[in-house]
Design an enzyme around this catalytic site. Structure first.
Site, PDB file in Angstrom:
ATOM      1  N   GLY A  65       2.127   1.099   6.914  1.00  0.00           N
ATOM      2  CA  GLY A  65       0.830   1.452   6.350  1.00  0.00           C
ATOM      3  C   GLY A  65       0.537   0.605   5.131  1.00  0.00           C
ATOM      4  O   GLY A  65       1.376   0.477   4.234  1.00  0.00           O
ATOM      5  N   ALA A  66      -0.645   0.009   5.098  1.00  0.00           N
ATOM      6  CA  ALA A  66      -0.957  -1.006   4.094  1.00  0.00           C
ATOM      7  C   ALA A  66      -0.673  -0.580   2.654  1.00  0.00           C
ATOM      8  O   ALA A  66       0.069  -1.268   1.944  1.00  0.00           O
ATOM      9  CB  ALA A  66      -2.409  -1.457   4.266  1.00  0.00           C
ATOM     10  N   ARG A  98       5.962  -8.546   6.928  1.00  0.00           N
ATOM     11  CA  ARG A  98       4.873  -8.282   7.872  1.00  0.00           C
ATOM     12  C   ARG A  98       3.663  -9.080   7.415  1.00  0.00           C
ATOM     13  O   ARG A  98       3.046  -8.737   6.393  1.00  0.00           O
ATOM     14  CB  ARG A  98       4.539  -6.786   7.961  1.00  0.00           C
ATOM     15  CG  ARG A  98       5.677  -5.932   8.522  1.00  0.00           C
ATOM     16  CD  ARG A  98       5.195  -4.587   9.011  1.00  0.00           C
ATOM     17  NE  ARG A  98       4.400  -4.714  10.222  1.00  0.00           N
ATOM     18  CZ  ARG A  98       3.665  -3.722  10.733  1.00  0.00           C
ATOM     19  NH1 ARG A  98       3.607  -2.561  10.124  1.00  0.00           N
ATOM     20  NH2 ARG A  98       2.974  -3.906  11.837  1.00  0.00           N
ATOM     21  N   ASP A 253      -5.517  -3.125   7.333  1.00  0.00           N
ATOM     22  CA  ASP A 253      -4.342  -3.831   6.830  1.00  0.00           C
ATOM     23  C   ASP A 253      -4.726  -5.103   6.088  1.00  0.00           C
ATOM     24  O   ASP A 253      -3.970  -5.581   5.251  1.00  0.00           O
ATOM     25  CB  ASP A 253      -3.394  -4.160   7.983  1.00  0.00           C
ATOM     26  CG  ASP A 253      -2.678  -2.917   8.486  1.00  0.00           C
ATOM     27  OD1 ASP A 253      -1.544  -2.678   8.032  1.00  0.00           O
ATOM     28  OD2 ASP A 253      -3.253  -2.174   9.296  1.00  0.00           O
ATOM     29  N   ASN A 263      -7.037  -4.220  11.634  1.00  0.00           N
ATOM     30  CA  ASN A 263      -6.428  -2.891  11.644  1.00  0.00           C
ATOM     31  C   ASN A 263      -5.630  -2.748  12.931  1.00  0.00           C
ATOM     32  O   ASN A 263      -5.625  -3.643  13.787  1.00  0.00           O
ATOM     33  CB  ASN A 263      -7.508  -1.801  11.536  1.00  0.00           C
ATOM     34  CG  ASN A 263      -6.911  -0.434  11.233  1.00  0.00           C
ATOM     35  OD1 ASN A 263      -6.180  -0.278  10.265  1.00  0.00           O
ATOM     36  ND2 ASN A 263      -7.208   0.551  12.052  1.00  0.00           N
TER      37      ASN A 263
END
Length: 379
Positions: A65-66, A98, A253, A263
Protein backbone atom coordinates in the site's frame (compact mmCIF):
# COMPACT_ATOMS: atom_id res chain seq x y z
CA UNK A 1 19.38 -11.93 9.46
CA UNK A 2 16.30 -14.02 8.82
CA UNK A 3 12.88 -12.77 9.86
CA UNK A 4 10.98 -14.37 12.68
CA UNK A 5 7.23 -14.69 13.10
CA UNK A 6 5.45 -14.14 16.40
CA UNK A 7 1.79 -15.12 16.75
CA UNK A 8 -0.29 -12.39 18.37
CA UNK A 9 -2.72 -13.39 21.09
CA UNK A 10 -6.43 -13.23 20.30
CA UNK A 11 -7.26 -10.44 22.72
CA UNK A 12 -4.07 -8.37 22.59
CA UNK A 13 -4.69 -6.51 19.32
CA UNK A 14 -6.55 -3.18 19.64
CA UNK A 15 -9.36 -2.08 17.37
CA UNK A 16 -6.93 -0.09 15.24
CA UNK A 17 -4.63 -2.66 13.70
CA UNK A 18 -0.96 -1.77 14.38
CA UNK A 19 0.31 -2.53 10.91
CA UNK A 20 3.80 -1.18 11.61
CA UNK A 21 5.73 -0.19 14.71
CA UNK A 22 9.29 0.44 15.88
CA UNK A 23 10.48 -1.47 18.93
CA UNK A 24 13.74 -1.46 20.87
CA UNK A 25 14.21 -4.78 22.70
CA UNK A 26 17.54 -5.45 24.53
CA UNK A 27 19.02 -7.21 21.51
CA UNK A 28 18.56 -4.16 19.29
CA UNK A 29 15.89 -2.16 17.43
CA UNK A 30 13.45 -3.96 15.14
CA UNK A 31 10.60 -3.06 12.82
CA UNK A 32 7.45 -5.08 13.48
CA UNK A 33 4.93 -5.55 10.68
CA UNK A 34 1.51 -7.15 10.48
CA UNK A 35 2.08 -9.85 7.84
CA UNK A 36 -0.70 -9.11 5.35
CA UNK A 37 -0.07 -12.31 3.39
CA UNK A 38 -1.53 -14.24 6.35
CA UNK A 39 -4.78 -12.28 6.56
CA UNK A 40 -7.65 -12.81 7.09
CA UNK A 41 -7.02 -16.25 8.57
CA UNK A 42 -4.31 -15.19 11.01
CA UNK A 43 -3.00 -11.98 12.52
CA UNK A 44 0.72 -12.72 12.57
CA UNK A 45 3.53 -10.27 13.10
CA UNK A 46 6.74 -10.22 11.09
CA UNK A 47 9.89 -8.96 12.84
CA UNK A 48 12.49 -7.30 10.60
CA UNK A 49 15.97 -6.85 12.00
CA UNK A 50 17.63 -5.39 8.91
CA UNK A 51 16.91 -3.74 5.57
CA UNK A 52 17.14 -6.95 3.45
CA UNK A 53 14.42 -8.51 5.60
CA UNK A 54 12.23 -5.47 5.04
CA UNK A 55 12.93 -5.50 1.30
CA UNK A 56 11.73 -9.11 1.17
CA UNK A 57 8.63 -8.19 3.20
CA UNK A 58 7.88 -5.41 0.70
CA UNK A 59 8.39 -7.63 -2.35
CA UNK A 60 6.30 -10.47 -0.90
CA UNK A 61 3.50 -7.97 -0.07
CA UNK A 62 3.68 -8.71 3.64
CA UNK A 63 3.71 -4.92 3.88
CA UNK A 64 2.03 -3.04 1.03
CA UNK A 65 0.00 0.00 0.00
CA UNK A 66 1.47 3.29 -1.16
CA UNK A 67 1.38 5.39 2.06
CA UNK A 68 2.51 2.51 4.28
CA UNK A 69 5.36 1.66 1.93
CA UNK A 70 6.65 5.21 2.37
CA UNK A 71 6.51 4.84 6.15
CA UNK A 72 8.17 1.41 6.00
CA UNK A 73 10.92 2.72 3.72
CA UNK A 74 11.72 5.53 6.14
CA UNK A 75 11.81 3.16 9.11
CA UNK A 76 14.00 0.80 7.07
CA UNK A 77 16.66 3.50 6.65
CA UNK A 78 16.47 4.23 10.39
CA UNK A 79 16.80 0.51 11.14
CA UNK A 80 19.94 0.18 9.03
CA UNK A 81 21.43 3.25 10.69
CA UNK A 82 20.56 2.17 14.22
CA UNK A 83 22.05 -1.29 13.72
CA UNK A 84 25.22 -0.02 12.08
CA UNK A 85 24.62 -1.35 8.56
CA UNK A 86 25.51 0.45 5.34
CA UNK A 87 22.81 3.12 5.10
CA UNK A 88 23.57 3.98 1.47
CA UNK A 89 23.11 0.36 0.37
CA UNK A 90 19.98 -0.03 2.49
CA UNK A 91 18.41 3.13 1.05
CA UNK A 92 19.08 2.03 -2.53
CA UNK A 93 17.68 -1.46 -1.95
CA UNK A 94 14.57 -0.20 -0.21
CA UNK A 95 13.80 2.50 -2.78
CA UNK A 96 13.95 -0.05 -5.61
CA UNK A 97 11.97 -2.82 -3.92
CA UNK A 98 8.75 -1.89 -5.77
CA UNK A 99 9.23 0.51 -8.68
CA UNK A 100 5.68 1.76 -9.27
CA UNK A 101 4.88 2.93 -5.75
CA UNK A 102 6.40 6.41 -5.56
CA UNK A 103 5.72 6.81 -1.82
CA UNK A 104 8.30 4.14 -1.03
CA UNK A 105 11.12 6.17 -2.57
CA UNK A 106 9.78 9.38 -0.99
CA UNK A 107 9.88 7.85 2.49
CA UNK A 108 13.37 6.45 1.96
CA UNK A 109 14.63 9.82 0.74
CA UNK A 110 13.21 11.68 3.73
CA UNK A 111 14.87 9.46 6.32
CA UNK A 112 18.09 9.24 4.28
CA UNK A 113 18.23 13.02 3.92
CA UNK A 114 17.78 13.48 7.68
CA UNK A 115 20.56 10.96 8.32
CA UNK A 116 23.00 12.65 5.95
CA UNK A 117 22.08 16.14 7.16
CA UNK A 118 22.96 15.19 10.73
CA UNK A 119 26.30 13.77 9.63
CA UNK A 120 26.90 16.92 7.61
CA UNK A 121 26.43 19.02 10.74
CA UNK A 122 29.13 17.02 12.50
CA UNK A 123 26.87 14.57 14.29
CA UNK A 124 28.06 11.04 15.00
CA UNK A 125 26.49 7.81 13.71
CA UNK A 126 24.19 7.53 16.73
CA UNK A 127 22.86 11.05 16.29
CA UNK A 128 22.40 10.48 12.56
CA UNK A 129 20.44 7.29 13.28
CA UNK A 130 18.23 9.20 15.73
CA UNK A 131 17.59 11.85 13.06
CA UNK A 132 16.52 9.17 10.56
CA UNK A 133 14.18 7.63 13.12
CA UNK A 134 12.69 11.03 13.95
CA UNK A 135 12.04 11.61 10.24
CA UNK A 136 10.31 8.23 9.95
CA UNK A 137 8.14 8.90 12.96
CA UNK A 138 7.25 12.34 11.61
CA UNK A 139 6.20 10.82 8.28
CA UNK A 140 4.13 8.21 10.13
CA UNK A 141 2.33 10.96 12.08
CA UNK A 142 1.82 13.12 9.00
CA UNK A 143 0.25 10.23 7.12
CA UNK A 144 -2.25 9.65 9.93
CA UNK A 145 -3.18 13.34 9.81
CA UNK A 146 -3.44 13.24 6.01
CA UNK A 147 -5.71 10.21 6.21
CA UNK A 148 -8.16 11.99 8.48
CA UNK A 149 -8.19 15.05 6.24
CA UNK A 150 -8.73 13.00 3.07
CA UNK A 151 -11.68 11.23 4.71
CA UNK A 152 -13.25 14.58 5.53
CA UNK A 153 -12.68 16.10 2.10
CA UNK A 154 -13.61 12.91 0.27
CA UNK A 155 -16.94 12.59 2.07
CA UNK A 156 -17.76 16.25 1.36
CA UNK A 157 -17.04 15.71 -2.34
CA UNK A 158 -19.07 12.51 -2.39
CA UNK A 159 -22.04 14.30 -0.85
CA UNK A 160 -21.68 17.03 -3.47
CA UNK A 161 -21.48 14.65 -6.43
CA UNK A 162 -24.08 12.19 -5.14
CA UNK A 163 -26.46 14.17 -2.90
CA UNK A 164 -28.95 12.51 -0.64
CA UNK A 165 -26.73 10.01 1.16
CA UNK A 166 -27.31 6.27 1.03
CA UNK A 167 -24.12 5.89 -0.97
CA UNK A 168 -23.33 2.65 -2.77
CA UNK A 169 -19.56 2.73 -3.22
CA UNK A 170 -17.47 0.36 -5.30
CA UNK A 171 -13.82 0.01 -4.32
CA UNK A 172 -10.85 -1.95 -5.67
CA UNK A 173 -7.84 -3.46 -3.93
CA UNK A 174 -7.23 -2.36 -0.32
CA UNK A 175 -6.97 1.23 0.90
CA UNK A 176 -7.74 1.15 4.62
CA UNK A 177 -5.67 1.16 7.80
CA UNK A 178 -3.63 -1.77 6.46
CA UNK A 179 -1.95 0.61 3.99
CA UNK A 180 -1.68 3.74 6.11
CA UNK A 181 -0.49 5.40 9.27
CA UNK A 182 -4.16 6.28 9.83
CA UNK A 183 -7.43 4.85 8.51
CA UNK A 184 -6.38 4.82 4.87
CA UNK A 185 -7.25 6.67 1.69
CA UNK A 186 -10.30 5.62 -0.35
CA UNK A 187 -11.50 3.22 2.36
CA UNK A 188 -11.26 6.04 4.93
CA UNK A 189 -13.82 8.01 2.90
CA UNK A 190 -16.19 5.03 2.84
CA UNK A 191 -15.62 4.56 6.57
CA UNK A 192 -16.47 8.23 7.17
CA UNK A 193 -19.67 7.76 5.18
CA UNK A 194 -20.49 4.70 7.28
CA UNK A 195 -19.97 6.60 10.53
CA UNK A 196 -22.15 9.43 9.25
CA UNK A 197 -24.94 6.97 8.44
CA UNK A 198 -24.56 7.68 4.73
CA UNK A 199 -23.16 4.37 3.46
CA UNK A 200 -25.78 2.07 2.04
CA UNK A 201 -23.39 -0.54 0.63
CA UNK A 202 -19.65 -1.00 0.10
CA UNK A 203 -19.05 -3.12 -2.99
CA UNK A 204 -15.67 -4.86 -2.64
CA UNK A 205 -13.87 -6.12 -5.73
CA UNK A 206 -11.97 -9.34 -5.00
CA UNK A 207 -8.94 -7.83 -6.76
CA UNK A 208 -7.35 -10.75 -8.51
CA UNK A 209 -4.95 -12.45 -8.59
CA UNK A 210 -3.88 -11.86 -4.96
CA UNK A 211 -7.33 -11.00 -3.61
CA UNK A 212 -6.44 -7.90 -1.63
CA UNK A 213 -10.11 -6.94 -1.72
CA UNK A 214 -11.43 -10.29 -0.54
CA UNK A 215 -8.71 -10.89 2.03
CA UNK A 216 -8.03 -7.39 3.30
CA UNK A 217 -10.78 -4.86 2.45
CA UNK A 218 -13.53 -7.28 3.46
CA UNK A 219 -11.56 -7.96 6.65
CA UNK A 220 -11.41 -4.25 7.45
CA UNK A 221 -15.06 -3.68 6.52
CA UNK A 222 -16.17 -6.54 8.75
CA UNK A 223 -14.11 -5.22 11.67
CA UNK A 224 -15.71 -1.80 11.18
CA UNK A 225 -19.27 -3.11 11.05
CA UNK A 226 -19.84 -1.79 7.54
CA UNK A 227 -22.50 -3.09 5.15
CA UNK A 228 -20.38 -4.69 2.43
CA UNK A 229 -20.68 -7.23 -0.36
CA UNK A 230 -17.82 -9.02 -2.11
CA UNK A 231 -17.82 -9.54 -5.88
CA UNK A 232 -15.45 -10.95 -8.47
CA UNK A 233 -13.71 -8.29 -10.55
CA UNK A 234 -15.50 -9.39 -13.71
CA UNK A 235 -18.92 -8.91 -12.04
CA UNK A 236 -18.46 -5.14 -11.78
CA UNK A 237 -19.96 -4.50 -15.21
CA UNK A 238 -23.13 -6.30 -14.22
CA UNK A 239 -23.32 -4.18 -11.07
CA UNK A 240 -23.00 -0.94 -13.06
CA UNK A 241 -25.59 -2.10 -15.58
CA UNK A 242 -28.04 -2.77 -12.76
CA UNK A 243 -27.61 0.81 -11.51
CA UNK A 244 -26.20 -0.34 -8.18
CA UNK A 245 -23.08 1.87 -8.07
CA UNK A 246 -23.18 5.55 -7.05
CA UNK A 247 -19.42 6.15 -7.03
CA UNK A 248 -16.09 4.38 -7.44
CA UNK A 249 -13.41 5.15 -4.85
CA UNK A 250 -9.85 3.90 -5.32
CA UNK A 251 -6.37 4.75 -4.09
CA UNK A 252 -3.20 5.27 -6.13
CA UNK A 253 0.38 4.09 -6.17
CA UNK A 254 1.62 6.88 -8.43
CA UNK A 255 -0.03 9.89 -10.02
CA UNK A 256 1.83 11.38 -12.98
CA UNK A 257 2.15 15.11 -13.55
CA UNK A 258 -0.66 15.05 -16.12
CA UNK A 259 -3.04 13.29 -13.70
CA UNK A 260 -2.65 9.73 -15.01
CA UNK A 261 -3.22 7.33 -12.12
CA UNK A 262 -1.38 4.05 -11.58
CA UNK A 263 -3.32 1.78 -9.24
CA UNK A 264 -3.87 -1.92 -8.71
CA UNK A 265 -4.55 -3.69 -11.99
CA UNK A 266 -8.28 -3.69 -12.68
CA UNK A 267 -8.72 -0.01 -11.82
CA UNK A 268 -8.68 1.18 -15.44
CA UNK A 269 -11.61 -1.04 -16.52
CA UNK A 270 -13.61 0.37 -13.61
CA UNK A 271 -12.89 3.89 -14.86
CA UNK A 272 -14.14 2.96 -18.33
CA UNK A 273 -17.30 1.42 -16.87
CA UNK A 274 -17.85 4.42 -14.62
CA UNK A 275 -17.55 6.85 -17.52
CA UNK A 276 -19.99 4.87 -19.68
CA UNK A 277 -22.52 4.68 -16.83
CA UNK A 278 -22.04 8.32 -15.73
CA UNK A 279 -20.74 7.34 -12.29
CA UNK A 280 -18.08 9.46 -10.49
CA UNK A 281 -14.64 7.85 -10.45
CA UNK A 282 -12.71 9.30 -7.51
CA UNK A 283 -9.05 8.74 -6.60
CA UNK A 284 -8.02 9.33 -2.99
CA UNK A 285 -4.29 9.62 -2.26
CA UNK A 286 -1.85 11.78 -0.30
CA UNK A 287 0.06 14.53 -2.12
CA UNK A 288 3.24 12.43 -1.83
CA UNK A 289 1.71 10.06 -4.39
CA UNK A 290 1.80 12.79 -7.04
CA UNK A 291 5.10 12.52 -8.91
CA UNK A 292 5.92 15.72 -10.84
CA UNK A 293 8.97 13.99 -12.34
CA UNK A 294 6.77 11.47 -14.16
CA UNK A 295 5.24 13.47 -17.04
CA UNK A 296 2.42 11.11 -18.05
CA UNK A 297 1.01 7.62 -17.79
CA UNK A 298 3.31 6.20 -20.45
CA UNK A 299 6.31 7.13 -18.29
CA UNK A 300 5.09 5.14 -15.28
CA UNK A 301 7.07 1.94 -14.78
CA UNK A 302 4.53 -0.82 -14.18
CA UNK A 303 5.77 -3.62 -11.97
CA UNK A 304 5.47 -7.09 -13.49
CA UNK A 305 4.76 -9.76 -10.88
CA UNK A 306 5.64 -13.49 -11.07
CA UNK A 307 3.39 -15.61 -13.29
CA UNK A 308 2.75 -18.16 -10.55
CA UNK A 309 0.54 -15.60 -8.78
CA UNK A 310 -1.90 -16.16 -11.65
CA UNK A 311 -1.33 -19.86 -12.31
CA UNK A 312 -1.47 -20.88 -8.64
CA UNK A 313 -3.59 -20.09 -5.59
CA UNK A 314 -1.85 -19.72 -2.24
CA UNK A 315 -3.23 -20.19 1.25
CA UNK A 316 -1.33 -20.45 4.54
CA UNK A 317 -3.72 -23.20 5.68
CA UNK A 318 -3.35 -25.56 2.68
CA UNK A 319 -0.51 -27.84 1.60
CA UNK A 320 1.07 -26.37 -1.54
CA UNK A 321 2.25 -28.36 -4.56
CA UNK A 322 2.97 -25.80 -7.32
CA UNK A 323 6.32 -24.47 -8.47
CA UNK A 324 5.62 -21.12 -6.81
CA UNK A 325 4.47 -22.76 -3.58
CA UNK A 326 0.74 -22.72 -4.33
CA UNK A 327 -2.06 -24.92 -5.66
CA UNK A 328 -1.89 -25.12 -9.49
CA UNK A 329 -4.99 -23.87 -11.34
CA UNK A 330 -3.48 -23.94 -14.84
CA UNK A 331 -1.51 -26.55 -16.79
CA UNK A 332 2.19 -26.81 -16.00
CA UNK A 333 4.21 -24.40 -18.14
CA UNK A 334 1.34 -21.95 -18.73
CA UNK A 335 2.61 -18.42 -19.38
CA UNK A 336 0.88 -15.66 -17.39
CA UNK A 337 0.56 -11.92 -17.90
CA UNK A 338 0.65 -10.37 -14.44
CA UNK A 339 1.11 -6.57 -14.23
CA UNK A 340 0.65 -5.34 -10.68
CA UNK A 341 -0.91 -2.07 -11.84
CA UNK A 342 -2.68 -0.40 -14.73
CA UNK A 343 -2.85 3.29 -15.64
CA UNK A 344 -6.04 5.34 -15.86
CA UNK A 345 -5.82 8.50 -18.02
CA UNK A 346 -6.86 11.77 -16.38
CA UNK A 347 -9.89 12.27 -18.62
CA UNK A 348 -11.52 9.25 -16.95
CA UNK A 349 -10.88 10.53 -13.41
CA UNK A 350 -13.66 12.67 -11.95
CA UNK A 351 -11.54 13.97 -9.08
CA UNK A 352 -8.34 13.37 -7.14
CA UNK A 353 -8.74 13.95 -3.40
CA UNK A 354 -5.63 14.71 -1.31
CA UNK A 355 -5.12 16.09 2.17
CA UNK A 356 -4.42 19.46 0.52
CA UNK A 357 -7.72 19.53 -1.33
CA UNK A 358 -9.51 18.01 -4.31
CA UNK A 359 -8.65 18.49 -7.97
CA UNK A 360 -11.53 18.38 -10.46
CA UNK A 361 -11.30 18.42 -13.40
CA UNK A 362 -7.95 16.65 -13.29
CA UNK A 363 -5.36 18.63 -15.23
CA UNK A 364 -1.59 19.04 -15.13
CA UNK A 365 -2.01 22.69 -14.15
CA UNK A 366 -4.32 21.93 -11.22
CA UNK A 367 -2.01 19.18 -9.92
CA UNK A 368 1.05 21.43 -10.20
CA UNK A 369 -0.74 24.13 -8.22
CA UNK A 370 -1.69 21.56 -5.57
CA UNK A 371 1.90 20.35 -5.27
CA UNK A 372 3.20 23.91 -5.03
CA UNK A 373 0.73 24.63 -2.24
CA UNK A 374 1.84 21.49 -0.43
CA UNK A 375 5.52 22.48 -0.66
CA UNK A 376 4.76 25.93 0.74
CA UNK A 377 2.92 24.39 3.71
CA UNK A 378 5.82 21.98 4.32
CA UNK A 379 8.37 24.80 4.21
Amino acid sequence: MADQHAQTGEDSRPTEIPVIRWEEPPEGPVLVLLDQTRLPAEEVELVCTDAPALVEAIRSLAVRGAPLLGIAGAYGVALAAARGFDVEDAAAALAGARPTAVNLAVGVRRAHAAYRAELGKGGDDRQAAEAALAAARRLHREDAEASARMAELGLALLDELVPGGGHRILTHCNTGSLVSGGEGTAFAVALAAHRAGQLRRLWVDETRPLLQGARLTAYEAARSGMAYTLLTDNAAGSLFAAGEVDAVLIGADRIAADGSVANKVGSYPLAVLARYHHVPFIVVAPVTTVDPDTPDGAAIEVEQRPGFEVTEITSPQVTMTGGGGGIPVAPLGTQAYNPAFDVTPPELVTAIVTEMGAVSPVTAEALAELCDRSRQVTI
